[in-house]
Design a protein around this motif. Structure first.
Motif, short mmCIF file in Angstrom:
data_model
loop_
_atom_site.label_atom_id
_atom_site.label_comp_id
_atom_site.label_asym_id
_atom_site.label_seq_id
_atom_site.Cartn_x
_atom_site.Cartn_y
_atom_site.Cartn_z
N VAL A 1 3.69 0.00 14.90
CA VAL A 1 4.96 -0.59 15.33
C VAL A 1 5.69 0.44 16.20
O VAL A 1 5.98 1.53 15.73
N LEU B 1 2.80 1.91 10.64
CA LEU B 1 3.72 1.40 9.63
C LEU B 1 3.24 1.85 8.25
O LEU B 1 2.12 1.54 7.86
N GLY B 2 4.10 2.58 7.56
CA GLY B 2 3.72 3.01 6.22
C GLY B 2 4.53 2.31 5.15
O GLY B 2 4.03 1.97 4.10
N GLY B 3 5.79 2.04 5.46
CA GLY B 3 6.69 1.50 4.45
C GLY B 3 7.21 2.62 3.57
O GLY B 3 7.05 3.80 3.87
N GLN B 4 7.84 2.20 2.49
CA GLN B 4 8.55 3.12 1.60
C GLN B 4 7.65 4.26 1.09
O GLN B 4 8.04 5.40 1.05
N GLY C 1 2.10 0.27 3.07
CA GLY C 1 2.22 -0.82 4.04
C GLY C 1 0.90 -1.14 4.72
O GLY C 1 -0.01 -0.32 4.77
N GLY C 2 0.81 -2.37 5.25
CA GLY C 2 -0.37 -2.76 6.01
C GLY C 2 -1.43 -3.46 5.19
O GLY C 2 -2.53 -3.70 5.69
N GLU C 3 -1.12 -3.84 3.93
CA GLU C 3 -2.14 -4.49 3.10
C GLU C 3 -2.26 -5.98 3.46
O GLU C 3 -2.02 -6.88 2.66
N ILE C 4 -2.67 -6.19 4.70
CA ILE C 4 -2.80 -7.54 5.24
C ILE C 4 -3.87 -8.33 4.49
O ILE C 4 -3.78 -9.55 4.36
N ASP D 1 13.41 1.02 4.97
CA ASP D 1 12.34 0.02 5.08
C ASP D 1 12.80 -1.22 4.33
O ASP D 1 12.65 -1.32 3.11
N VAL E 1 11.96 -1.15 9.96
CA VAL E 1 10.82 -0.28 9.66
C VAL E 1 11.18 1.15 10.05
O VAL E 1 11.51 1.40 11.21
N LEU F 1 12.45 -3.98 13.74
CA LEU F 1 11.14 -4.32 14.31
C LEU F 1 11.33 -5.42 15.36
O LEU F 1 11.84 -6.50 15.05
N LEU G 1 5.24 -10.25 2.07
CA LEU G 1 6.02 -9.24 2.78
C LEU G 1 5.93 -7.89 2.07
O LEU G 1 5.87 -6.84 2.72
N ASN H 1 3.40 -6.82 0.28
CA ASN H 1 2.07 -6.26 0.56
C ASN H 1 1.94 -5.75 1.99
O ASN H 1 1.32 -4.74 2.24
N ILE H 2 2.53 -6.46 2.91
CA ILE H 2 2.38 -6.07 4.32
C ILE H 2 3.27 -4.88 4.68
O ILE H 2 2.87 -4.00 5.43
N PHE H 3 4.51 -4.86 4.13
CA PHE H 3 5.48 -3.86 4.59
C PHE H 3 5.78 -2.74 3.61
O PHE H 3 6.39 -1.74 3.99
N ASN H 4 5.45 -2.89 2.33
CA ASN H 4 5.88 -1.91 1.32
C ASN H 4 7.36 -1.56 1.51
O ASN H 4 7.73 -0.40 1.64
N GLY I 1 11.41 -1.02 0.75
CA GLY I 1 12.20 -0.55 -0.38
C GLY I 1 13.08 -1.66 -0.94
O GLY I 1 13.47 -1.64 -2.10
N ARG J 1 8.40 -0.62 -6.89
CA ARG J 1 9.69 -0.03 -6.56
C ARG J 1 10.56 -0.90 -5.67
O ARG J 1 11.64 -0.50 -5.28
#
Lengths: 390, 390
Positions: free
Chosen positions: A213, A218-221, A225-228, B197, B213, B218, B307, B309-312, B314, B348
């Motif tokens: 991105v 994209l990692g997230g918290q 992240g990214g577990e599509i 996030d 993000v 984003l 969401l 799973n994809i973004f992790n 917070g 979390r």
């Protein structure tokens, strides 16, 4: 500057000055520092330029002396490569893996043994500046701990620490999600060079995702992240190893494709080769294989449509076994995308296959391992050389 | 520094120096510049500090003189606010809107008229430094053009340009996706302060999303990103205005909730009030209303799980009509989340309702409008004052 020659290859002082917006005396000073550190060398251009006068010296990365170790723990393949500054794979070891193969300790054994033989061959004046491992599972960024990885069970073995200890090179081994590394690789050296909003979908029994991105992963918290692969697409779908139902992974993964194609139980046909066999059969007109790819392509299309709506990416890249699955079902994927994604983000998105093929995660691991040295080359080298000097 | 007092309120020179990591003479110089420009003023603290000696002067944003215009084009409500530097809503106009109401030209008429009355009341020494409009649709970032907005049809009217021309204040009116602005608002002034996030889900007939993000909104390749409402969750679901089927919007939107609750056709019951009536009825034990919320909560849970799973992220924040829908179905949403999202990113994540209530998109529009002046305050002011001086 080191990043520039690492990613784009040897460049003349003049090119560097222009591309980086620095004046030539700065370039000279930087080159002198990096040369003294043994990271680059300068030489006369092999093919003289057209301009008259003294040719501009070419700055070339010290690709055989400065290297990283890239590990790929695929479900059906283990690979280790010694990758030189500049990105060239200098040497590699590879071995197939059967699903029944044992645990984390054995995995570390195999990988460390292969890596040590690469290090021995590298010679005494070569220096390893980093190492990273691509792993098919959910990995926490802060400590590289594996949180979830049902497709490659390593028990409680802390892969990164164990490997690092066994290597004894003074570099940590970063453990990263394989698809995240695939995204990095395609973004820096593959199909997605120049595209800062990119989604990489990786198939290796499971389905993983890596998302870029605005030029950054994209990692997230916490880096999960990214577990599509665990995006639910079919509420009435198959049960997934994650506990949910109808995840993208269960609807488009290789096990499902092989089951649809009536090949789930053929001995010896697993992994990449088995997927390719289905695609080849479909190409030859095999109705069952075609239907299997059609069904899988349908769900893949829904998954891609969701990603296009959520991310407005410039590109979606299919890698690992999904590369072949996409090639065998592209018409269906595109047809579902056309009917399910919003026109605005759909119109300009490019669907591409991985340009790095089976090495995509290995290349990503190498890029990840190089990141720290590229960010602060002189400091990293100084730290690595300290123990040797005392 | 201006951003600090804008977002956190008046602060002493000592606090500013410490928080921004600048020394006091730099703070003094900056304050002098901003004071001369009329953006802040300094005054003695109202409540003297405990420390002995001369009290540190307090830097206060000129909130009544420096303002933006924030527009909210909701499906059932039009609102305009004059928002002062520092974020206070100084004055506002609001009018309800019926779905049958006419087109873009009339919309511009109503909004411009309301805005002009706010500007008149502001007084002659007040200066408008920006303007933005929250719109429920897909908007291209580069030129603020509306690409898709079936819930509020404005025809071919270029909303931003028309409004700007009618205002005649020399400021452009940025048109932005309402949920993107909601995300911005919750991140800067609402439930998500400090969470970099964050996912904001906004209900207003349709369902929109705004995604932060790594602290940034984003946008994707062209600014269309965040269209979470058009994530397909139910392949056998209802047809959506976008042409697809089973989008999150069609499964959890207010029309579906009202239909499930047998209230689709009750005259006069639309929008926020109608949604609240269903939630209230469920609270009082109405079985049909409870069942309707349960069904909607089920799909909302799948959407949130995807969401997560994809973004992790917070935090996931529910706003607009989704605030009430979430409050009425939280148990179901959490139950589906628990069974459908991966443990690692789920553990979390916080689920929260919008802290800014019905003003969330208006506050977001104001923040967007302030962004340019906060990035380069002196230049923006100079440009605005130029025509007046000639």
């Amino acid at each position: 500057m080191l990043r520039f020659v690492h990613l784009r290859g040897p460049a003349s002082r003049a090119t560097l000055a222009e591309s980086l917006g620095l004046n030539r005396s700065t370039i000279m000073a930087l080159t002198a520092d990096l040369t003294a550190a043994g990271l680059v060398r300068e030489e006369l251009p092999r093919r003289p330029g057209r301009r008259a006068g003294r040719p501009s010296l070419v700055v070339r990365p010290e690709s055989t002396r400065v290297y990283v170790l890239a590990f790929d723990a695929g479900v059906d393949r283990l690979a280790v490569a010694r990758v030189g500054l500049g990105g060239e794979i200098l040497d590699r070891r590879e071995t197939t893996r059967s699903p029944g193969d044992p645990d984390g300790a054995e995995l570390v054994n195999v990988l460390a043994g292969a890596a040590r033989s690469l290090v021995r061959k590298a010679g005494r004046d070569a220096v390893c500046v980093g190492a990273a491992l691509a792993f098919p599972g959910v990995v926490r960024r802060a400590d590289h701990q594996i949180m979830f990885g049902p497709n490659l069970d390593v028990g409680d073995v802390p892969l990164g620490e164990s490997l690092s200890r066994r290597l004894g090179l003074g570099v940590p081994v970063a453990v990263c999600n394989d698809a995240d590394l695939g995204a990095l690789a395609e973004h820096e050296r593959g199909a997605g060079v120049g595209c800062d909003d990119l989604i990489y979908l990786h198939g290796d029994v499971g389905v993983g995702g890596g998302i870029i991105v605005g030029g950054r992963l994209l990692g997230g918290q916490e880096g999960f992240g990214g577990e599509i692969g665990h995006m639910m697409v079919n509420p009435n779908g198959r049960p997934c190893a994650c506990g949910a139902r109808g995840c993208l992974e269960t609807e488009v993964g290789e096990r499902t494709l092989l089951a649809h194609a009536g090949r789930a139980e053929r001995p010896g046909e697993t992994g990449r080769d088995a997927v390719r066999a289905v695609v080849d059969a479909a190409d030859r007109g095999d109705i069952v294989a075609r239907e299997a790819l059609h069904r899988v392509g349908n769900w893949l299309g829904f998954g891609v449509a969701n990603l296009v709506n959520i991310f407005n990416p410039g590109m979606v890249v299919f890698g690992g076994t999904l590369r072949d699955i996409y090639l065998g079902s592209a018409a269906q994927v595109r047809s579902v995308l056309a009917s399910s994604a919003l026109a605005a983000p759909r119109e300009r998105v490019k669907l591409r296959t991985s340009a790095l093929g089976d090495d995509v995660t290995l290349v990503g691991a190498a890029e990840y391992a190089f990141a720290e040295v590229l960010a602060d080359p002189l400091q990293v080298l100084a730290r690595l050389r300290e123990p040797a000097a005392t």
